[in-house]
Write a protein that holds these residues in place. Structure first.
Motif, PDB file in Angstrom:
ATOM      1  N   ALA A   1       0.822  -1.115  -0.148  1.00 53.93           N
ATOM      2  CA  ALA A   1       0.145  -0.123   0.002  1.00 53.93           C
ATOM      3  C   ALA A   1       0.943   1.387  -0.004  1.00 53.93           C
ATOM      4  CB  ALA A   1      -1.049  -0.264   1.294  1.00 53.93           C
ATOM      5  N   GLY A   2       2.289   1.074   0.041  1.00 51.23           N
ATOM      6  CA  GLY A   2       2.904   2.200  -0.062  1.00 51.23           C
ATOM      7  C   GLY A   2       3.641   2.859   0.958  1.00 51.23           C
ATOM      8  N   ALA A   3       3.787   1.808   2.242  1.00 48.36           N
ATOM      9  CA  ALA A   3       4.504   2.524   3.476  1.00 48.36           C
ATOM     10  C   ALA A   3       6.010   2.545   3.375  1.00 48.36           C
ATOM     11  CB  ALA A   3       4.086   1.326   4.493  1.00 48.36           C
ATOM     12  N   ALA A   4       6.195   3.403   4.135  1.00 38.88           N
ATOM     13  CA  ALA A   4       7.982   3.476   4.248  1.00 38.88           C
ATOM     14  C   ALA A   4       8.554   2.646   4.762  1.00 38.88           C
ATOM     15  CB  ALA A   4       8.418   5.033   4.706  1.00 38.88           C
ATOM     16  N   VAL A   5       9.726   2.104   4.213  1.00 42.41           N
ATOM     17  CA  VAL A   5      10.377   1.046   4.815  1.00 42.41           C
ATOM     18  C   VAL A   5      11.762   1.390   4.887  1.00 42.41           C
ATOM     19  CG1 VAL A   5      11.054  -1.382   4.608  1.00 42.41           C
ATOM     20  CG2 VAL A   5       8.818  -0.459   3.576  1.00 42.41           C
ATOM     21  N   LYS A   6      12.423   0.912   6.048  1.00 45.81           N
ATOM     22  CA  LYS A   6      13.964   1.024   6.309  1.00 45.81           C
ATOM     23  C   LYS A   6      14.736  -0.110   6.248  1.00 45.81           C
ATOM     24  CE  LYS A   6      13.711   4.801   9.534  1.00 45.81           C
ATOM     25  NZ  LYS A   6      13.707   5.206  11.027  1.00 45.81           N
ATOM     26  N   LEU A   7      15.824  -0.073   5.770  1.00 49.03           N
ATOM     27  CA  LEU A   7      16.800  -1.174   5.877  1.00 49.03           C
ATOM     28  C   LEU A   7      17.848  -0.619   7.132  1.00 49.03           C
ATOM     29  CD1 LEU A   7      18.115  -3.955   5.004  1.00 49.03           C
ATOM     30  CD2 LEU A   7      19.563  -2.509   3.585  1.00 49.03           C
ATOM     31  N   GLY A   8      18.236  -1.603   8.111  1.00 50.78           N
ATOM     32  CA  GLY A   8      19.019  -1.035   9.003  1.00 50.78           C
ATOM     33  C   GLY A   8      19.995  -2.120   9.707  1.00 50.78           C
ATOM     34  N   CYS A   9      20.915  -1.794  10.454  1.00 48.93           N
ATOM     35  CA  CYS A   9      21.685  -2.777  11.071  1.00 48.93           C
ATOM     36  C   CYS A   9      21.933  -2.289  12.315  1.00 48.93           C
ATOM     37  CB  CYS A   9      23.112  -2.697  10.319  1.00 48.93           C
ATOM     38  SG  CYS A   9      24.221  -3.871  11.299  1.00 48.93           S
ATOM     39  N   ASP A  10      21.683  -2.716  13.491  1.00 48.52           N
ATOM     40  CA  ASP A  10      22.020  -2.305  14.812  1.00 48.52           C
ATOM     41  C   ASP A  10      23.246  -3.127  15.523  1.00 48.52           C
ATOM     42  OD1 ASP A  10      20.747  -4.696  15.565  1.00 48.52           O
ATOM     43  OD2 ASP A  10      19.133  -3.695  16.536  1.00 48.52           O
ATOM     44  N   HIS A  11      24.032  -3.552  14.695  1.00 46.66           N
ATOM     45  CA  HIS A  11      25.358  -4.398  15.317  1.00 46.66           C
ATOM     46  C   HIS A  11      26.177  -2.949  16.145  1.00 46.66           C
ATOM     47  CE1 HIS A  11      29.431  -5.775  15.642  1.00 46.66           C
ATOM     48  NE2 HIS A  11      28.867  -6.922  15.252  1.00 46.66           N
ATOM     49  N   THR A  12      26.785  -3.214  17.005  1.00 47.55           N
ATOM     50  CA  THR A  12      27.677  -2.159  17.959  1.00 47.55           C
ATOM     51  C   THR A  12      28.621  -1.450  16.934  1.00 47.55           C
ATOM     52  OG1 THR A  12      27.303  -3.506  19.833  1.00 47.55           O
ATOM     53  CG2 THR A  12      28.911  -1.780  20.172  1.00 47.55           C
ATOM     54  N   ASN A  13      29.189  -2.261  16.036  1.00 50.46           N
ATOM     55  CA  ASN A  13      30.333  -1.521  15.443  1.00 50.46           C
ATOM     56  C   ASN A  13      29.892  -1.031  14.011  1.00 50.46           C
ATOM     57  OD1 ASN A  13      31.887  -1.872  17.471  1.00 50.46           O
ATOM     58  ND2 ASN A  13      32.651  -4.165  16.825  1.00 50.46           N
ATOM     59  N   TYR A  14      28.552  -1.198  13.634  1.00 48.00           N
ATOM     60  CA  TYR A  14      28.015  -0.777  12.382  1.00 48.00           C
ATOM     61  C   TYR A  14      26.594  -0.228  12.459  1.00 48.00           C
ATOM     62  CZ  TYR A  14      28.278  -0.388   7.289  1.00 48.00           C
ATOM     63  OH  TYR A  14      28.110  -0.016   5.769  1.00 48.00           O
ATOM     64  N   PRO A  15      26.319   0.839  13.296  1.00 48.28           N
ATOM     65  CA  PRO A  15      25.012   1.217  13.483  1.00 48.28           C
ATOM     66  C   PRO A  15      24.679   2.050  12.396  1.00 48.28           C
ATOM     67  CG  PRO A  15      26.488   2.324  14.835  1.00 48.28           C
ATOM     68  CD  PRO A  15      27.273   1.600  14.239  1.00 48.28           C
ATOM     69  N   ALA A  16      23.450   1.646  11.497  1.00 47.88           N
ATOM     70  CA  ALA A  16      23.088   2.396  10.240  1.00 47.88           C
ATOM     71  C   ALA A  16      21.746   2.081   9.835  1.00 47.88           C
ATOM     72  CB  ALA A  16      24.250   1.943   8.994  1.00 47.88           C
ATOM     73  N   HIS A  17      21.061   2.921   9.205  1.00 47.94           N
ATOM     74  CA  HIS A  17      19.688   2.651   8.504  1.00 47.94           C
ATOM     75  C   HIS A  17      19.629   3.682   7.266  1.00 47.94           C
ATOM     76  CE1 HIS A  17      18.506   6.157  11.541  1.00 47.94           C
ATOM     77  NE2 HIS A  17      17.702   6.049  10.458  1.00 47.94           N
ATOM     78  N   VAL A  18      18.829   3.142   6.411  1.00 42.74           N
ATOM     79  CA  VAL A  18      18.528   3.999   5.315  1.00 42.74           C
ATOM     80  C   VAL A  18      17.196   3.733   4.980  1.00 42.74           C
ATOM     81  CG1 VAL A  18      19.450   2.163   3.735  1.00 42.74           C
ATOM     82  CG2 VAL A  18      19.552   4.384   2.892  1.00 42.74           C
ATOM     83  N   GLN A  19      16.593   4.984   4.367  1.00 36.65           N
ATOM     84  CA  GLN A  19      15.119   4.667   3.658  1.00 36.65           C
ATOM     85  C   GLN A  19      15.242   3.875   2.360  1.00 36.65           C
ATOM     86  OE1 GLN A  19      12.938   6.257   5.616  1.00 36.65           O
ATOM     87  NE2 GLN A  19      10.998   5.981   4.660  1.00 36.65           N
ATOM     88  N   ILE A  20      14.506   2.780   2.216  1.00 33.31           N
ATOM     89  CA  ILE A  20      14.549   2.271   0.802  1.00 33.31           C
ATOM     90  C   ILE A  20      13.947   3.056  -0.320  1.00 33.31           C
ATOM     91  CG2 ILE A  20      13.917   0.150  -0.571  1.00 33.31           C
ATOM     92  CD1 ILE A  20      14.248  -1.398   1.989  1.00 33.31           C
ATOM     93  N   ALA A  21      14.518   3.348  -1.475  1.00 29.97           N
ATOM     94  CA  ALA A  21      13.822   4.353  -2.281  1.00 29.97           C
ATOM     95  C   ALA A  21      12.743   3.941  -2.796  1.00 29.97           C
ATOM     96  CB  ALA A  21      15.156   4.422  -3.358  1.00 29.97           C
ATOM     97  N   PRO A  22      11.556   4.751  -3.099  1.00 35.10           N
ATOM     98  CA  PRO A  22      10.445   4.221  -3.716  1.00 35.10           C
ATOM     99  C   PRO A  22      10.271   2.960  -4.821  1.00 35.10           C
ATOM    100  CG  PRO A  22      10.437   6.699  -2.963  1.00 35.10           C
ATOM    101  CD  PRO A  22      11.770   6.024  -2.941  1.00 35.10           C
ATOM    102  N   GLU A  23      11.259   3.512  -5.850  1.00 34.05           N
ATOM    103  CA  GLU A  23      11.152   2.633  -6.977  1.00 34.05           C
ATOM    104  C   GLU A  23      11.845   1.267  -6.612  1.00 34.05           C
ATOM    105  OE1 GLU A  23      14.943   5.325  -7.045  1.00 34.05           O
ATOM    106  OE2 GLU A  23      12.819   5.739  -6.422  1.00 34.05           O
TER     107      GLU A  23
END
Length: 200
Positions: free
Chosen positions: A164-186
């Motif tokens: 239905a078009g909800a926003a989605v993040k890909l992330g990592c919560d490892h202590t030595n690599y904390p990161a997240h990014v919004q997955i592009a709409p396309e």
């Protein structure tokens, strides 16, 4: 390249047919792979697989290794077909891309367990953590591997929200690599299509 929902020896092209097809269609495959590729931070690259990317991978392996016997073809299918999403999940190849050898060695030692720290978060819902390396263990007590295979399993509500078009993040919560990014709409639009492809 015929998508049938189920990769069998009969549904693959002969080496000769594939060689001709490849010349005409390689740019499309490259574009499809790029569309389904997400960088997380500077070094983690997640390639979300599809029937198209896996068929291409199998055909490429057969071409490079000049495999045309049934047994060899079956082995390639068995190695790669489990990476095709099967209606309720996303599957991907996760690569830790450190070009410097010393840096790679150091970081792989610091990132043990990183594959289990990967998550997908659908807007307003709980995180879905990766189920990693189901075929074999790719890390030891000293280091993790530079390549992992991951699966994200979604509830019906999550799948409906993504479609239905909800926003989605890909992330990592490892202590030595904390990161997240919004997955592009396309990219998300392509990934949402994975949910309708049942291969029962």
């Amino acid at each position: 390249m015929q998508l049938t929902g189920h990769i069998t020896p009969e549904s693959l092209m002969t080496l000769e047919a594939y060689t001709k097809w490849r010349k005409a269609h390689k740019p499309e495959i490259v574009a499809h792979r790029k569309l389904r590729s997400v960088m997380l931070g500077e070094y983690i690259h997640l390639q979300f697989e599809s029937e198209t990317t896996i068929r291409y991978q199998i055909q490429e392996m057969l071409r490079i290794e000049k495999v045309f016997e049934e047994e060899g073809i079956q082995q390639e299918i068995e190695a790669y077909a489990p990476l095709v999403p099967d209606g309720s999940n996303w599957k991907g190849t996760m690569m830790l891309e450190y070009t410097d050898v010393n840096e790679r060695k150091r970081e792989l030692a610091r990132l043990i367990g990183v594959e289990d720290s990967m998550f997908v978060e659908v807007e307003g819902m709980a995180r879905v953590y990766a189920i990693a390396d189901e075929d074999l263990d790719r890390e030891n007590e000293e280091k993790t591997s530079a390549v992992h295979f991951v699966r994200f399993e979604f509830t019906p509500a999550m799948r409906a929200a993504i479609q239905a078009g909800a926003a989605v993040k890909l992330g990592c919560d490892h202590t030595n690599y904390p990161a997240h990014v919004q997955i592009a709409p396309e990219t998300l639009a392509s990934l949402a299509g994975d949910f309708s492809q049942r291969t029962d």
